[in-house]
Design a protein around this motif. Sequence first.
Motif, mmCIF file in Angstrom:
data_model
loop_
_atom_site.group_PDB
_atom_site.id
_atom_site.type_symbol
_atom_site.label_atom_id
_atom_site.label_comp_id
_atom_site.label_asym_id
_atom_site.label_seq_id
_atom_site.Cartn_x
_atom_site.Cartn_y
_atom_site.Cartn_z
ATOM 1 N N LEU A 89 0.827 -1.214 0.000
ATOM 2 C CA LEU A 89 0.000 0.000 0.000
ATOM 3 C C LEU A 89 0.857 1.259 0.000
ATOM 4 C CD1 LEU A 89 -2.867 -1.067 2.440
ATOM 5 C CD2 LEU A 89 -2.960 -0.855 -0.062
ATOM 6 N N HIS A 90 1.956 1.230 0.731
ATOM 7 C CA HIS A 90 2.866 2.380 0.783
ATOM 8 C C HIS A 90 3.456 2.656 -0.607
ATOM 9 C CE1 HIS A 90 5.836 5.138 2.434
ATOM 10 N NE2 HIS A 90 6.743 4.489 1.712
ATOM 11 N N VAL A 91 3.890 1.613 -1.285
ATOM 12 C CA VAL A 91 4.464 1.783 -2.623
ATOM 13 C C VAL A 91 3.388 2.247 -3.599
ATOM 14 C CG1 VAL A 91 5.540 0.578 -4.568
ATOM 15 C CG2 VAL A 91 6.359 0.171 -2.239
ATOM 16 N N CYS A 92 2.195 1.663 -3.517
ATOM 17 C CA CYS A 92 1.101 2.105 -4.392
ATOM 18 C C CYS A 92 0.815 3.594 -4.210
ATOM 19 C CB CYS A 92 -0.161 1.295 -4.109
ATOM 20 S SG CYS A 92 -0.105 -0.407 -4.678
ATOM 21 N N ARG A 93 0.786 4.037 -2.963
ATOM 22 C CA ARG A 93 0.527 5.454 -2.664
ATOM 23 C C ARG A 93 1.676 6.332 -3.165
ATOM 24 N NH1 ARG A 93 -0.609 4.852 2.318
ATOM 25 N NH2 ARG A 93 1.520 5.050 3.045
ATOM 26 N N ASP A 94 2.898 5.894 -2.964
ATOM 27 C CA ASP A 94 4.050 6.692 -3.395
ATOM 28 C C ASP A 94 4.121 6.850 -4.911
ATOM 29 O OD1 ASP A 94 4.877 7.186 -0.838
ATOM 30 O OD2 ASP A 94 6.627 5.853 -0.904
ATOM 31 N N GLU A 95 3.672 5.854 -5.638
ATOM 32 C CA GLU A 95 3.722 5.899 -7.104
ATOM 33 C C GLU A 95 2.463 6.499 -7.730
ATOM 34 O OE1 GLU A 95 6.409 5.325 -8.864
ATOM 35 O OE2 GLU A 95 7.572 4.645 -7.131
ATOM 36 N N TRP A 96 1.440 6.773 -6.910
ATOM 37 C CA TRP A 96 0.166 7.280 -7.416
ATOM 38 C C TRP A 96 0.267 8.580 -8.214
ATOM 39 C CZ3 TRP A 96 -3.912 4.919 -8.735
ATOM 40 C CH2 TRP A 96 -5.112 5.598 -8.929
ATOM 41 N N PRO A 97 1.224 9.472 -7.953
ATOM 42 C CA PRO A 97 1.311 10.683 -8.781
ATOM 43 C C PRO A 97 1.439 10.411 -10.281
ATOM 44 C CG PRO A 97 2.577 11.006 -6.798
ATOM 45 C CD PRO A 97 2.135 9.557 -6.800
ATOM 46 N N ILE A 98 1.914 9.242 -10.673
ATOM 47 C CA ILE A 98 1.973 8.913 -12.104
ATOM 48 C C ILE A 98 0.564 8.936 -12.692
ATOM 49 C CG2 ILE A 98 2.509 7.084 -13.779
ATOM 50 C CD1 ILE A 98 4.819 6.255 -11.898
ATOM 51 N N VAL A 99 -0.385 8.357 -11.984
ATOM 52 C CA VAL A 99 -1.778 8.337 -12.444
ATOM 53 C C VAL A 99 -2.381 9.738 -12.321
ATOM 54 C CG1 VAL A 99 -4.074 7.382 -12.054
ATOM 55 C CG2 VAL A 99 -2.064 5.910 -11.852
#
Length: 175
Positions: A89-99
């Motif tokens: 979840l932490h990695v998903c949140r950290d990479e979310w700015p791409i979307v």
Amino acid sequence: MPRIRPGPARARGAPRTGRRAHADYTGGVYGSMLAASVVVGAGSLGSFPRLELVLLLLFTGGVFWIAHVHAQLFGTRLAQQAPDRRVVLHVCRDEWPIVKAAVPPAAAVAVSPLLGLDVRGALWLALFVAVAGQVGWSVAAARRAGAPRRLMAATATVNLLLGLLIVSFKIVLTH
């Protein structure tokens, strides 16, 4: 944006600590550049060009987000430890700015008929929105990192030049 709790006072120019220093918006810069590239490459769309471009922008952002999450989880973290739910979840949140970076150009295409723009005008609007996003994300990343104003201006300039390079590709490819 992540919620950030205020931390202890710091000296001017000293690096930020904790969650605030970890907040990384480079994915937003990358996602904006990706969106601009998608717009440039979307020269021949089918029967519903606006809808197709909106979906192409959003789906491409989503696919690259998944790819970045996968790379983060299995490229570096797996070597250290098996990822648990909290790490995923932490990695998903950290990479979310791409979307998130794909949303403004997609929205620009979606509202372009309200502005009286034809499909070509919608493409240009989306491209300029993506470049503006790229510059904005780079400044946000620098600001979050506690960079001085001159470095924020430098990153904005570099990202504007990179965005204009993408714009020049569109000009060359369409003329």
